[in-house]
Design a protein around this motif. Structure first.
Motif, short mmCIF file in Angstrom:
data_model
loop_
_atom_site.label_atom_id
_atom_site.label_comp_id
_atom_site.label_asym_id
_atom_site.label_seq_id
_atom_site.Cartn_x
_atom_site.Cartn_y
_atom_site.Cartn_z
N SER A 10 -12.89 1.20 2.75
CA SER A 10 -12.59 2.39 1.96
C SER A 10 -13.75 2.82 1.06
O SER A 10 -13.77 3.95 0.58
N SER B 145 0.84 -1.21 0.00
CA SER B 145 0.00 0.00 0.00
C SER B 145 0.87 1.25 0.00
O SER B 145 0.61 2.20 -0.73
N TYR C 194 -14.12 1.47 -1.77
CA TYR C 194 -13.67 1.17 -3.13
C TYR C 194 -14.61 0.13 -3.76
O TYR C 194 -14.94 -0.88 -3.13
N GLY D 227 1.17 3.92 -2.91
CA GLY D 227 0.45 5.12 -2.51
C GLY D 227 -1.03 4.89 -2.32
O GLY D 227 -1.86 5.80 -2.50
N ILE D 228 -1.40 3.67 -1.92
CA ILE D 228 -2.80 3.31 -1.70
C ILE D 228 -3.27 3.85 -0.36
O ILE D 228 -2.54 3.79 0.63
N ASP D 229 -4.50 4.36 -0.31
CA ASP D 229 -5.07 4.88 0.93
C ASP D 229 -5.09 3.77 1.98
O ASP D 229 -5.57 2.67 1.71
N PRO D 230 -4.57 4.03 3.20
CA PRO D 230 -4.53 3.00 4.25
C PRO D 230 -5.89 2.41 4.59
O PRO D 230 -5.96 1.28 5.10
N LYS D 231 -6.97 3.13 4.31
CA LYS D 231 -8.30 2.60 4.62
C LYS D 231 -8.62 1.36 3.79
O LYS D 231 -9.44 0.54 4.19
N VAL D 232 -7.95 1.22 2.64
CA VAL D 232 -8.24 0.08 1.77
C VAL D 232 -7.87 -1.23 2.46
O VAL D 232 -8.60 -2.22 2.38
#
Length: 304
Positions: A180, A166, A182, A170-175
């Motif tokens: 998230s 992640s 998504y 650069g993936i949002d930590p919420k994923v």
């Protein structure tokens, strides 16, 4: 030396800090079929060298019966990695099954570990080979996953490390927590690519960590998603995740019995000169038998 790749059970890979004798002792008595004693993220820099001795003592003194014994070293960009391998393998090789390499970016990273292990084995005249497991947790590693998968016969598993991956992408930590919003499975591409590479190389694909160990429902769903794509196990960052992973990745006994019967029925059909035969209202042919082989392989690994 002619290598025969080992087949080991990896339905659940329990992560254990190498700095904690208490946690390693509990791990040895757990139901996890794979335990990795960690020298990397779970150990503070000032504790890394001292933790090698704790891991060596744990490997040699605790009862690890029925478990794949693994040590995760520090990544190759650090000053600790090569001595992690030398210290642990030279002193505890008889009690160790695999070395886990984090943050592999290319096949050359794996070959470095392979070469060092080969030199130690020659020096000590070790006939029992130590395997390698590789974490895919950098974007470079994902790009090069196919060449990594075929880098050495010593390689036994590819593991999807979503946490560091992640950060790398650069993936949002919420994923990673599954909350998230998504649309769909944010990890589908990575899982798919790793599973394809692992299957092509005839090694195991292992799904990575899920951070909320209190959320057994979502963790189990993540296990099922991995299973559907060809993964054979998943990480557990806490003992609470052991049972859910075992439940998902252990084949159902009824499905195993049916698969074995299909193989037997088709074998008899072939002897009788038939290309297909009906069994309980289902058509069984060569394609059917091939599809159930995965169930049988997982059952054999689990000792069913």
């Amino acid at each position: 030396m002619i290598f025969q790749r080992s087949r080991r059970s990896r339905r659940v890979q329990l992560a254990v800090p190498g700095s904690s004798e208490k946690m390693m002792s509990k791990a040895a008595g757990s139901k996890a079929d794979h335990v990795f004693l960690d020298l990397e993220d779970a150990v503070a820099p000032k504790e890394k060298v001292a933790s090698r001795r704790k891991i060596i003592d744990a490997l040699k003194s605790l009862d690890w019966t029925g478990k794949t014994r693994c040590v995760r070293i520090n990544d190759l960009t650090t000053q600790w990695a090569y001595e992690d391998i030398i210290s642990v393998v030279e002193e505890a090789h008889e009690h160790l099954d695999t070395i886990m390499l984090p943050k592999a970016r290319s096949a050359s990273d794996v070959l470095f570990v392979d070469t060092l292990l080969s030199q130690i084995e020659k020096k000590l005249k070790i006939e029992r080979r130590i395997g390698i497991e590789v974490l895919i947790e950098e974007v470079e590693g994902m790009l090069n996953v196919e060449e990594i998968a075929f880098s050495t016969p010593r390689l036994e598993a590819l593991i999807f490390g979503m946490g560091d991956y992640s950060a790398s992408q650069g993936i949002d930590p919420k994923v990673i927590a599954g909350k998230s919003g998504y649309p769909g499975d944010a990890w589908h591409y990575g899982r798919w690519k790793i599973a394809v590479a692992a299957r092509a190389a005839k090694i195991d694909a292992i799904d990575g960590p899920f951070p909320d160990f209190r959320d057994a429902e979502t963790y189990s769903e993540e296990c099922r998603r991995g299973l559907l794509l060809g993964f054979v196990g998943k990480w557990a960052i806490h003992p609470a995740q052991i049972e859910p992973a075992l439940s998902v990745f252990t084949p159902d006994p009824a499905a195993v019995a049916k698969a074995r019967r299909m193989v037997e029925v088709y074998a008899q059909a072939e002897k009788d000169g038939l290309g297909a035969i009906a069994m309980d209202g289902e058509m069984v042919d060569a394609a059917t038998v091939r599809m159930v082989q995965d169930i049988l392989q997982r059952a054999d690994s689990a000792g069913l």
